[in-house]
Write a protein that holds these residues in place. Structure first.
Motif, short mmCIF file in Angstrom:
data_model
loop_
_atom_site.label_atom_id
_atom_site.label_comp_id
_atom_site.label_asym_id
_atom_site.label_seq_id
_atom_site.Cartn_x
_atom_site.Cartn_y
_atom_site.Cartn_z
N TYR A 73 50.85 44.51 26.64
CA TYR A 73 52.15 45.19 26.55
C TYR A 73 52.43 46.76 27.24
N SER A 75 54.62 50.32 28.38
CA SER A 75 55.78 50.86 28.53
C SER A 75 55.82 51.59 29.82
N ASN A 88 62.58 54.43 29.65
CA ASN A 88 61.42 53.66 29.74
C ASN A 88 61.77 52.14 29.67
N ASN A 90 60.14 48.09 28.91
CA ASN A 90 58.96 47.34 28.60
C ASN A 90 58.42 46.25 29.57
#
Length: 188
Positions: A73, A75, A88, A90
């Motif tokens: 994961y 950002s 931001n 994801n």
């Protein structure tokens, strides 16, 4: 994306069954410092975010070479020079790295594919166009693997270069970033 994750899981399971190879599983977490290079904007600045995931370090004998697929994961985003707000976005990122280790140090590099998980409205607001869902790129880095207990404490630094134009409209938008993570390699 489900097919990619399934193929990755099957390949890791198949490779771990071979006797000449060993596998380390590496949970990791850290910080991503990213920006988006946008041709239609001026004054992009970096923004910090979280990155975390799991890596499978698949060693081929005692040569120092290994293959390291990962599921992370990340950002990613940007900040504009005259605006205090950070944007931001994801991503679920799958790097496929070739790795060479010598003593406690290693270098790695390879392609990556990332899928945007959210923030499509923010992207449209910032750039005036819809984003692409997939980002192909390359990653390269180095790290330190310190033996601790039965495994190794991992300090990893990496540069990520997005190759796909993320904007479906006028101008180009490409992801750039540096990741710093810590993890622990658990031998299987």
């Amino acid at each position: 994306m489900k097919k990619i994750i399934l193929a990755l899981t099957i390949s890791v399971a198949g490779l771990t069954s071979a006797k000449a190879q060993t596998v380390d599983i590496i949970p990791k977490a850290g910080i991503s410092i990213t920006t988006q290079s946008a041709s239609a904007l001026q004054g992009e600045k970096s923004t910090a975010g979280f990155t975390g995931g799991i890596a499978f370090d698949i060693h081929a004998g005692k040569s120092g070479f290994s293959f390291q697929p990962e599921i992370n994961y990340v950002s990613k985003g940007t900040k504009l020079k005259n605006v205090s707000k950070a944007y931001n976005f994801n991503y679920l990122e799958l790097p496929f790295l070739a790795k060479y280790s010598f003593n406690m140090f290693y270098v790695d590099a390879g392609p990556s594919i990332a899928m945007q998980l959210g923030g499509k409205d923010k992207f449209t607001q910032l750039y005036g166009s819809k984003p692409r869902n997939i980002d192909f790129g390359v990653q390269m880095g180095a790290g330190l693997a310190l033996p601790v207990g039965t495994g190794k404490f991992i300090l990893d630094g990496r540069y990520s270069l997005g190759l796909t134009d993320q904007s479906k409209g006028a101008g180009t938008v490409k992801n750039r970033g540096v990741y710093a993570t810590i993890g622990y390699a658990i031998p299987l």
